[in-house]
Design a protein around this motif. Structure first.
Motif, short mmCIF file in Angstrom:
data_model
loop_
_atom_site.label_atom_id
_atom_site.label_comp_id
_atom_site.label_asym_id
_atom_site.label_seq_id
_atom_site.Cartn_x
_atom_site.Cartn_y
_atom_site.Cartn_z
N GLU A 50 11.96 52.94 26.05
CA GLU A 50 11.54 51.53 24.66
C GLU A 50 12.34 51.52 24.36
O GLU A 50 12.65 49.73 23.79
CB GLU A 50 9.62 51.88 25.46
CG GLU A 50 9.36 50.25 24.29
CD GLU A 50 7.45 50.59 24.34
OE1 GLU A 50 6.74 49.21 24.25
OE2 GLU A 50 7.40 51.71 23.37
N VAL A 51 12.50 52.22 23.32
CA VAL A 51 12.94 51.89 22.26
C VAL A 51 14.65 51.96 22.59
O VAL A 51 15.39 50.70 22.09
CB VAL A 51 13.01 54.08 21.21
CG1 VAL A 51 14.46 53.07 19.87
CG2 VAL A 51 11.29 53.81 20.99
N CYS A 52 15.15 52.04 23.08
CA CYS A 52 16.56 51.83 23.69
C CYS A 52 16.82 50.11 24.49
O CYS A 52 17.87 50.18 24.32
CB CYS A 52 16.95 52.91 25.27
SG CYS A 52 16.98 54.48 23.92
N GLU A 53 15.12 49.85 25.58
CA GLU A 53 15.66 48.83 25.64
C GLU A 53 15.90 47.63 24.80
O GLU A 53 16.52 46.36 24.79
CB GLU A 53 14.63 48.66 26.64
CG GLU A 53 15.28 47.80 27.66
CD GLU A 53 13.18 47.18 28.53
OE1 GLU A 53 12.77 46.62 28.96
OE2 GLU A 53 13.16 48.28 29.02
N ARG A 54 14.45 47.91 24.31
CA ARG A 54 14.60 46.60 22.48
C ARG A 54 15.89 46.65 21.59
O ARG A 54 16.44 46.04 21.40
CB ARG A 54 13.33 47.28 22.38
CG ARG A 54 12.67 46.21 21.36
CD ARG A 54 11.76 46.72 19.98
NE ARG A 54 11.64 45.94 19.21
CZ ARG A 54 10.27 46.20 18.58
NH1 ARG A 54 9.92 47.59 18.06
NH2 ARG A 54 10.37 44.96 17.22
N HIS A 55 16.36 48.06 21.42
CA HIS A 55 17.39 48.21 20.50
C HIS A 55 19.06 47.75 21.47
O HIS A 55 20.03 47.50 20.53
CB HIS A 55 17.80 48.41 19.71
CG HIS A 55 16.13 49.07 19.02
ND1 HIS A 55 16.20 47.75 17.65
CD2 HIS A 55 15.03 49.89 19.14
CE1 HIS A 55 15.15 48.25 17.26
NE2 HIS A 55 14.24 49.10 17.75
N GLY A 56 18.98 47.82 22.44
CA GLY A 56 20.29 47.48 23.46
C GLY A 56 20.87 48.73 23.63
O GLY A 56 22.41 49.07 23.21
N LEU A 57 20.36 50.14 23.15
CA LEU A 57 21.12 51.24 23.28
C LEU A 57 21.15 52.47 24.29
O LEU A 57 20.18 51.72 25.37
CB LEU A 57 20.30 51.75 22.08
CG LEU A 57 20.20 51.77 20.83
CD1 LEU A 57 19.54 52.60 19.52
CD2 LEU A 57 21.00 51.23 19.70
N SER A 58 22.04 53.37 24.26
CA SER A 58 22.45 54.10 25.63
C SER A 58 21.20 55.06 25.49
O SER A 58 21.17 55.53 24.46
CB SER A 58 23.46 54.10 25.90
OG SER A 58 23.57 55.92 26.73
N LEU A 59 20.80 55.68 26.94
CA LEU A 59 19.78 56.12 26.46
C LEU A 59 19.58 58.09 26.16
O LEU A 59 19.62 58.23 25.64
CB LEU A 59 18.86 56.45 27.75
CG LEU A 59 17.70 57.77 27.71
CD1 LEU A 59 16.74 56.67 26.55
CD2 LEU A 59 16.71 57.56 29.84
N SER A 60 21.33 57.76 26.58
CA SER A 60 22.40 59.07 26.82
C SER A 60 21.76 59.13 25.02
O SER A 60 22.31 60.36 23.88
CB SER A 60 23.25 59.75 27.45
OG SER A 60 23.59 58.90 27.85
#
Length: 173
Positions: A50-60
């Motif tokens: 959820e945090v990655c989607e919100r901030h446009g980050l790669s999960l890995s």
């Protein structure tokens, strides 16, 4: 049409781009502000995805940074994830400590409401999840009390019935 890219062949239709899509993704470096906001959202109770989607980050990359920089939830000292409470809230909590699942569920719901009013949606979601878990425990406790009441109808069971509600032990520092 068959196009050779690297070691493999790709079958390309008329509308497909010829370039290799995996190597055409742009690399972006996120600012320290974005990472700080992502860290705060994660520690407030948001899931990594959820945090990655919100901030446009790669999960890995997110998981790698959380591990190497020591801000995974498992890396936090006991009690360090939640913001400190105000003195009035602490005085109320000390005067009326929750001692069963139903009271703790009400407290979790109260904290979720406060977080929503303050615009802390991820923190509110964390409190809401805790509320759901505690409500399940409270339902189990109520069922257990009904079972005890049925047992009490038979005098032979009197020695096996607890005299207090099914309280769960509270953790102490």
């Amino acid at each position: 049409m068959v196009v050779l890219i690297g070691a493999g062949a790709i079958i390309v239709g008329m509308t497909d781009p010829i370039e290799d899509t995996a190597s055409s993704r742009p690399w972006t470096r996120r600012s320290a502000t974005v990472w700080a906001a992502a860290r705060a959202d994660y520690l407030a109770g948001g899931s990594a995805a959820e945090v990655c989607e919100r901030h446009g980050l790669s999960l890995s990359t997110f998981r790698w940074r959380a591990r190497t920089e020591g801000w995974r939830l498992a890396d936090q000292p006991h009690g360090a994830v939640v913001e400190p409470q105000e003195a009035d809230d602490l005085a109320f909590a000390d005067a009326h400590p929750p001692c069963n699942a139903a009271e703790m569920a009400r407290l979790a719901w109260s904290n979720a409401s406060r977080a929503m009013r303050d615009g802390k949606l991820i923190e509110a979601r964390g409190w809401s999840r805790l509320h759901v878990d505690l409500e399940k425990m409270a339902r189990d406790d109520r069922q257990r009390l009904r079972t005890y009441a049925k047992w009490a109808e038979h005098p032979a069971n009197a020695g096996f019935i607890p005299t207090t509600p099914p309280y769960r032990p509270m953790e102490e520092d």
